[in-house]
Structure formats: structure tokens, C-alpha cells
Design an enzyme around this catalytic site. Structure first.
Site, PDB file in Angstrom:
ATOM      1  N   ASP A 276       0.868  -1.167   0.000  1.00 41.16           N
ATOM      2  CA  ASP A 276       0.000   0.000   0.000  1.00 41.16           C
ATOM      3  C   ASP A 276       0.915   1.230   0.000  1.00 41.16           C
ATOM      4  O   ASP A 276       2.106   1.140   0.337  1.00 41.16           O
ATOM      5  CB  ASP A 276      -0.959   0.001   1.194  1.00 41.16           C
ATOM      6  CG  ASP A 276      -2.142   0.952   0.946  1.00 41.16           C
ATOM      7  OD1 ASP A 276      -2.065   1.786   0.013  1.00 41.16           O
ATOM      8  OD2 ASP A 276      -3.143   0.880   1.687  1.00 41.16           O
TER       9      ASP A 276
HETATM   10  C1  BGC Z   1      -4.976   3.330  -0.086  1.00 40.49           C
HETATM   11  C2  BGC Z   1      -5.009   2.324  -1.228  1.00 40.49           C
HETATM   12  C3  BGC Z   1      -4.773   3.038  -2.540  1.00 40.49           C
HETATM   13  C4  BGC Z   1      -3.464   3.808  -2.472  1.00 40.49           C
HETATM   14  C5  BGC Z   1      -3.150   4.572  -3.726  1.00 40.49           C
HETATM   15  C6  BGC Z   1      -3.737   4.190  -0.130  1.00 40.49           C
HETATM   16  O1  BGC Z   1      -3.802   5.212   0.821  1.00 40.49           O
HETATM   17  O2  BGC Z   1      -5.056   2.644   1.133  1.00 40.49           O
HETATM   18  O3  BGC Z   1      -6.237   1.652  -1.258  1.00 40.49           O
HETATM   19  O4  BGC Z   1      -4.761   2.106  -3.593  1.00 40.49           O
HETATM   20  O5  BGC Z   1      -3.525   4.735  -1.399  1.00 40.49           O
HETATM   21  O6  BGC Z   1      -4.028   5.643  -3.889  1.00 40.49           O
END
Ligand code: BGC
Length: 813
Positions: free
Chosen positions: A236
Site C-alpha cells: 500500500d
Molecule cells: C490506499 C489504497 C490506494 C493507495 C493509492 C492508499 O492510501 O489505502 O487503497 O490504492 O492509497 O491511492
């Protein structure tokens, strides 16, 4: 899949991957494992590898830009997709999303989100499918199958137990092995088995003491070892924290870049003997395999060489929305609306629809059909009246209606170096996505400048969303010239934080004024994300709330039917924080009560992605749960209210009050959040507590009636005959639950084992077979570390919801 024989095409791709891997030195290999910017991996021209592009996910494909000038089809929220109880519809959604991804040059969609509705307070509840792992797994598998059938990869996320937002970067979720297997891992396992995803995303949180980007046991042993997952594991965003821990834990890609724990740091760790190069090779092999699958590795045939037949995104968004709406109550035959009756449409969200949930799931649709737009188009002229009633928005919104803006970039000397049109007040430029001629080195200030023409006379409020130095000027007066500092220690505060009001000024409807917001851009050296992000925000003059409610009640009194749209706001449901209560914000409960007192034929449409309390639900004629319905929500609402289509949804999660909800804790103590309820979440927990929710799991009415006529369990299949006893054709979701009836370990009283949709004309009967999976009779034996079938007697129920007794049949396993 473990044991599956590779096809000749897969063998050819693997050969291309090995050849490419063999041609790379250590520095190039480690570079490939690190984001080069917010969304992409570096190209390696020496092996014919183009840059892999990733994007959120899950209701649309935002692309590498995060602004309204790069629009995307916005489908209904994941809770809505799950409410349709239809993996085939989820597959079709996926096909559309692959088409969107291809249109935007995206190779990997950062979706689906398959964490569970452990507690209704979870901030990203709207972004997950269900409280039930089986339903989540089948909807997720349909979605992944669809996206990948279009040649675009997925990253099933967030692996694992990322079920709330409080302290999300650091929380250590303490979960028993049994709860992990039976609940939280189960959707991932089912999707790996049934849809072979090309990626997963590991979560920010820890599970039982180890952060998920370093969780060797769950990633290497369970996901890859036991389940045979052969895709990539991407962190993530900012979740990878330690070079050695991450690579040993099976993490392949550290996102975003340019500064990550991989790249040069990983090459150094290998040279220092801290990491075996074989681990790097294994990760690179998986990234190259993904590249080969999506067609960015020269010499490798992509899995889908030709894009599938085009899909009409608007039509599909509308179809999913109406199939997702859950009619939980319909007294006085309030719905469908009587032809030619008059309708009072009430609520701020009826005019300014809230179509999606906040955070990284945000996309920018090219158009939004509000309930007011949808009903205006569908109802005979002169039969519809609108009243705002109550506005739940307590904060400023990104400047939109009435603004004409552009962004002007200047260097440190004040010379204009570039401009870009600004469809609204949000500037969000990521990585190299800057106006032509502008670089991060030369950019000093960005000015949003233009005019605002008010639609109402009165005190207008202007404000700023974002962190750093700003100057705000409205109509020649500078109201703010200072620095906005972060309120909490969250790297995404700048994206998800609330706008701060700074200017209040009397304006006259129709008379334009000049507005300007200057942001001095300073990207500190150690910033790992090169992002320019801020917004000009605005709020209309507010009217007296009692007067608005009285006006709405009056409109209701004068109409045959009152339709009230109630909603949550971006401050209530979003990534980045959890909810603290389930109440509708503002005066909306008062509004519904006042309208219902004025007109017994009051229909309430609930525009929220996750459960809210409906304390007046017995005082109104009908309640329709409309979720975050996506860009065509208003058109779909008109389809359903007028009866052109029946509402097709069934609850994918239990709706009840917070006081009754059995699992509510989302706030860690000392950094830890124990999942003390173990395997009892959702309906499993409601049944164990002996409490009756407002609306049970699986519940949902259509416009016809159904009789359950027979249930025969034959081998591993439940055969169910149902009859449409109403007057119009309809669709029913036949649900099959398994209840242990003999001794054994403590288990949920019932669990969903399968379901099947049926369609039948008036008077017709249909039979469906629902297979009972072995897992429905198994528990995870923590001591033995394996699934155990609990032999003995069970009761099988075919029913319309978990609370419906339907038909039952005893069986022995
Ligand atoms: C989120 C993810 C997301 C990523 C990119 C993160 O803060 O938890 O679900 O894909 O950001 O935007």
C-alpha cells in the site's frame, strides 16, 4: 494455481520473463521494484520493458491524474455492487473498468477492496463489499475475472485485516488464526482460487505483531505457498518501511516513488550480504510476469492481445445502480409511484448527489445525474417540486458550480512558466503530471484565478484545502496570507483533510467577482511523493434550518408522494478516518419526521455507502437504500421509483443502530486492536447476541412476491423451487444458509453457503440448484493448523434473508 498445468502461452511468457531477468544487473533489478513516481514503475528499455502504470480503483479508473479534467466512468460503490448479489454483474463491471484502464494507459487497477465489514464504523466500509466472506469472495472473483479478461491486472487489497482506519499506518490487529482463516483471509483465498489475480496489495497495518508488508507467514507461506498465488505483491502507498524486512516478507514492489526502501537501498543490502540476491530475483520475476501479462514486456504475448468488445459505461453504471438499490420497507404500496401523481422531492443530496465515497476511491465522472435530474427527465412535466429541506454539509466544498478558473504556474521570479485549465477548484498534480513547460525544479507558485458568479445572494464563504503557504483574495480583498499546517500525523492529510474557511463576504446572485488563490509550492528534499495538491473551497449562504424544514414539509403536504433523499457527507464516510456514530449528519432526521408528519406517503432514499441509523423508519411509508450510486444514480433512481424497473438489491451487510451493533471497536489501545469477537462479526454476531437489527443481512424487497415451494438437498446441492406469486415479472435472490444442528466447536448459528438469482414471470415457478461448498461445514482447527469438517447434523435453509425461516431441510455430513 497450485497444481494447475501451465498453458503453452504461459510457458512462452515465463520464458520471456526468464530471458529478461537474466539480462538485468542488480541495480536495474532493484530499480524495477521501486515506484518511480506516484503511480508507475520505471521502464527498462534494455530489456524492452515499458513503464507499468497503476491506478485506483475500485469504482472507476482515475488514471495518473487526480483532477476533474481527466474524467472517468464512476460506477456505484462496492457496497452497492455487492448488494446486487450477482457475480456476473461484477464481472461486467470489471470488463468496463478494463476498458477505462486501457483508455487511460493503465495496466493495473488497484482494486478490488475485499476487507470485511467488521464494524459499521469502518471509514472505508463503503469501499468493501460485505460482512460475509463468502459473498465478498464471489463478488470479488467476478470483478477480478472481468478486469483481467480485458487484459488489465488487479491488486486485491488490502491483505489483510485492514478493516478500519484509526491509526491505520501502525495499528496491530490481534486476530486469531481461526478468525483470519474463516473470515478475513477467506475472500482473498476464494479470489486466488477462482479468478487468479495478477496482484495483491499488502496493507498498512500489522497482524499479530508483524506489519503486513513484512509478513512472511501470511504472504510466503499462506498466500503463495498454500494457495499458489503467482502474482505480484505491491505495498500500500508508503506502507513499505524496511528494506530487509520487506524483501524477506515477500513484498515485490514498494510504492510510491521516487524515494522508497527498495531501489538503491535494496541493491546496497544485497551487496552488504543482508539480503540474498535470489529474493530480489524472485520479486523481479513476478514483476516481469505481470508486465508480460499486461503486454508491456517486448517479446511476450499479453494474456489478452485484443481488447474485448466495447461496453457502454453510462448504461452499465445505471444498470448496476438500479440492481443495487435495496427496498427495505414498502408500506401503503408507496412504491412504485402512481402514474401522474405529484411528487415533492426533498433533500440537498437530491440536487447535489453524493455519488461516491471519499479518499483514494475518488474518480471524477464527466457527468453526474442527480435524483432531481433523473426524476425531472422521467416524470410528466409539472408533477415534480423540489425543496432542499436540510443541508448536511457542514464544511466547504471544492469550488465548482459558478466558478470559471485556470491554474497559472510561476517561477521564483514571478514569470509565468505554464498554465492549465481548471474544471473546478482542485489542483492535484502528481509526479511529472505538470502543465506543459513546468518542472518541479522551476515551479514556485500555482495561482488558481478566475471568476465566481453566485447563484444566491448573501454571505458566501471561501476557504482553502491543503498544507503550506497560501494567499486568498476575493473581489480585491486579501483574506488570508499565511501557512496552513497539518493537524495530524498522516501523510495523506493533505488529500483527505477538511478545507479551512478563511473569507466570508456578501455577494449578489448573478454578479461575478474575481477570485484568486496562490499556493507557494515547496517540495522538501525528503518528500517521497512529488505532488502539488490544494483546493479552493466554497460554501453558499446558509438559510435558517427551521425555515428550510418547514418549507419542505409544506411541499410534501401539497404533493401525492414525498421523496426525501438523505445522505452522509465526505466528512462522514471516507478513507483516512473512522466514523464515531451512525447518525445522519445535520438536521436530516428532523427533516424526515417533519415530512412524514405532513404526508403519510413519504418515501426515504438513503444516499450513503454504509449503514446509517434510521430512527424514523417505522414512520415513513417506504425506505430505499441507494448507496453511493455512481454517476448515473439519479437516472437509476427514477427507473426504480417509477417502476420501470424493480429495485434489485439485497443487503450485503446488517443494518442496525450503533447501540445494538455487536462489534463496534475500531480504536486501538496502546497501538493494538484485539479482534475479541473472534469469528463473530456481522450477522454471525447479531445472532449470537440475540439482537434484532433494523434490517437483516440478505433482506430486500422487489415489486412482486415470492413463495418458496420446495427444498431438496441432493448430494452437495440444495434444489429450491420458488414461485412468483405477484403480478409482475421479477428477480429473486435465493439464499441458502447452513446451520449446525449437532455438537461441535462453537460456530456461528448460521452462515451463508450459497445463493442463486432467479427470474420469473407472474405465476411462474422456477427451480435453482445451489451448491453447498465443503467449507460451509468446516472450521479452522488452530491446533492442527488445517480445515476440519465437523461431521454431524445440519439444517439447510432456503430463504429471502438470514431472518427469514423459508424452507428447511435436515442433512447429515
Ligand atoms: C490506499 C489504497 C490506494 C493507495 C493509492 C492508499 O492510501 O489505502 O487503497 O490504492 O492509497 O491511492
Amino acid at each position: 494455481m497450485a497444481g494447475a498445468q501451465p498453458t503453452p502461452a504461459e510457458e512462452a511468457r515465463e520464458a520471456a520473463v526468464e530471458a529478461a531477468l537474466g539480462a538485468l544487473g542488480l541495480d536495474a533489478k532493484t530499480r524495477l521494484l521501486a515506484g518511480q513516481d506516484m503511480w508507475t514503475l520505471p521502464a527498462l528499455p534494455e530489456i524492452g520493458l515499458a513503464s507499468l502504470v497503476m491506478s485506483d480503483g475500485p469504482i472507476g479508473v482515475r488514471g495518473v491524474r487526480w483532477t476533474a479534467d481527466d474524467p472517468s466512468v464512476a460506477l456505484p460503490s462496492p457496497t452497492a455492487l455487492a448488494a446486487a448479489w450477482d457475480p456476473e454483474l461484477a464481472r461486467r463491471a470489471g470488463v468496463l473498468l478494463a476498458q477505462e484502464a486501457r483508455r487511460k494507459g493503465v495496466h493495473v487497477l488497484l482494486a478490488p477492496t475485499v476487507n470485511l465489514h467488521r464494524s459499521p464504523l469502518g471509514g472505508r466500509h463503503f469501499e468493501c463489499y460485505s460482512e460475509d466472506p463468502y459473498l465478498t469472495g464471489v463478488i470479488g472473483a467476478g470483478y477480478v475475472t472481468g478486469v483481467q479478461s480485458g487484459g488489465v491486472g488487479t491488486t486485491v487489497k488490502h491483505f489483510v485485516a485492514n478493516d478500519a482506519e484509526t491509526e491505520r499506518f501502525t495499528v496491530d490487529n490481534l486476530v486469531s488464526a481461526r478468525a483470519l482463516r474463516e473470515l478475513y483471509l477467506a475472500p482473498f483465498e476464494a479470489i486466488v482460487a477462482n479468478a487468479r489475480p495478477w496482484g495483491v496489495m499488502t496493507a498498512y497495518n500489522s497482524v499479530n505483531g508483524t506489519t503486513m508488508t513484512e509478513h512472511r507467514h501470511l504472504v510466503e507461506e499462506v498466500l503463495r505457498g498454500e494457495w499458489g498465488f503467482d502474482g505480484v505483491n505491491v505495498s500500500d502507498w508508503t506502507a513499505a518501511r524496511d528494506t530487509v524486512g520487506a524483501v524477506r516478507g515477500g513484498l515485490d514492489i514498494a510504492m510510491p516513488g521516487p524515494r522508497t526502501v527498495y531501489g538503491p537501498a535494496l541493491a546496497r543490502a544485497v551487496r552488504d550480504g543482508e539480503v540474498e540476491e535470489a529474493l530480489v530475483d524472485a520479486a523481479v520475476r513476478r514483476v516481469l510476469r505481470l508486465a508480460a501479462r499486461v503486454g508491456v514486456l517486448a517479446g511476450a504475448e499479453p494474456v489478452v492481445p485484443e481488447p474485448p468488445a466495447p461496453v457502454d459505461g453510462e448504461a452499465l453504471a445505471r444498470e448496476i445502480a438500479r440492481r443495487s438499490f435495496v427496498l427495505v420497507r414498502n408500506e401503503r404500496a408507496a412504491l412504485p409511484l402512481k402514474p401522474h401523481g405529484t411528487v415533492a422531492l426533498i433533500g440537498a443530496a437530491a440536487r447535489d448527489a453524493r455519488v461516491l465515497g471519499g479518499g483514494s476511491a475518488t474518480v471524477f465522472p464527466a457527468r453526474v445525474v442527480s435524483p432531481l435530474d433523473g426524476l425531472t427527465a422521467a416524470l410528466p412535466e409539472g408533477t415534480l417540486r423540489y425543496a432542499v429541506g436540510a443541508d448536511p454539509a457542514t464544511e466547504l466544498a471544492v469550488a465548482g458550480r459558478g466558478f470559471r478558473l485556470r491554474a497559472v504556474c510561476r517561477d521564483a521570479d514571478g514569470t509565468v512558466i505554464g498554465t492549465r485549465s481548471a474544471p473546478n477548484g482542485l489542483v492535484q498534480w502528481m509526479g511529472s503530471d505538470l502543465p506543459g513547460g513546468v518542472t518541479h525544479d522551476t515551479l514556485h507558485t500555482v495561482e488558481l484565478t478566475g471568476t465566481f458568479t453566485p447563484r444566491a445572494t448573501g454571505p458566501h464563504t471561501f476557504g482553502i484545502k491543503g498544507l503550506g503557504a497560501f494567499t486568498l483574495t476575493v473581489d480585491g480583498t486579501t483574506y488570508y496570507d499565511d501557512v496552513q499546517r497539518p493537524g495530524k500525523d498522516d501523510p495523506f492529510e493533505t488529500f483527505f483533510g477538511a478545507p479551512v474557511p478563511h473569507a466570508r463576504t456578501e455577494l449578489t446572485a448573478g454578479e461575478p467577482v474575481e477570485v484568486s488563490l496562490v499556493h507557494t509550492v515547496r517540495l522538501p528534499d525528503d518528500l517521497s511523493m512529488t505532488v502539488v495538491t490544494f483546493a479552493l473551497a466554497h460554501a453558499e449562504p446558509r438559510r435558517d434550518p427551521d425555515e428550510l424544514i418547514a418549507e419542505a414539509a409544506e411541499a410534501a403536504r401539497n404533493a401525492d408522494t414525498a421523496v426525501v433523499v438523505v445522505a452522509t457527507t465526505e466528512r462522514v464516510e471516507s478513507e483516512g478516518f473512522d466514523r464515531t456514530d451512525l447518525r445522519l449528519p445535520g438536521r436530516q432526521d428532523d427533516l424526515v419526521r417533519a415530512v412524514a408528519a405532513a404526508n403519510p406517503d413519504t418515501v426515504v432514499v438513503v444516499n450513503s455507502g454504509s449503514p446509517v441509523e434510521l430512527p424514523w423508519r417505522e414512520e415513513v411509508a417506504a425506505v430505499l437504500l441507494g448507496w453511493f450510486p455512481g454517476q448515473e444514480g439519479g437516472a437509476a433512481l427514477a427507473d426504480v421509483l417509477t417502476g420501470a424497473h424493480e429495485p434489485g438489491g439485497r443487503l450485503p451487510t446488517t443494518w442496525g443502530s450503533l447501540a445494538d451493533a455487536p462489534v463496534t471497536r475500531v480504536v486501538p489501545a496502546g497501538g493494538e486492536l484485539p479482534y475479541t469477537e473472534d469469528v463473530f462479526i456481522g450477522y454471525r454476531a447479531w445472532e449470537k447476541a440475540g439482537r434484532t437489527p433494523s434490517y437483516p443481512f440478505g433482506h430486500g424487497l422487489g415489486y412482486t412476491d415470492w413463495a418458496y415451494e420446495s427444498l431438496v438437498v441432493d448430494g452437495g446441492t440444495a434444489r429450491v423451487r420458488v414461485r412468483n406469486t405477484g403480478e409482475r415479472a421479477g428477480r429473486e435472490v435465493v439464499q441458502v444458509y447452513v446451520a449446525p444442528a449437532g455438537p461441535g466447536p462453537e460456530r456461528p448459528a448460521r452462515r451463508l453457503a450459497g445463493f442463486a438469482p432467479v427470474e420469473a414471470g407472474p405465476g411462474e415457478s422456477v427451480e435453482v440448484g445451489v451448491e453447498l461448498p465443503a467449507r460451509a461445514f468446516e472450521v479452522w482447527d488452530e491446533t492442527a493448523g488445517r480445515w476440519e469438517c465437523v461431521k454431524g447434523s445440519y439444517e439447510i435453509t432456503a430463504a429471502r434473508s438470514i431472518a427469514d425461516h423459508g424452507l428447511t431441510a435436515p442433512i447429515n455430513v
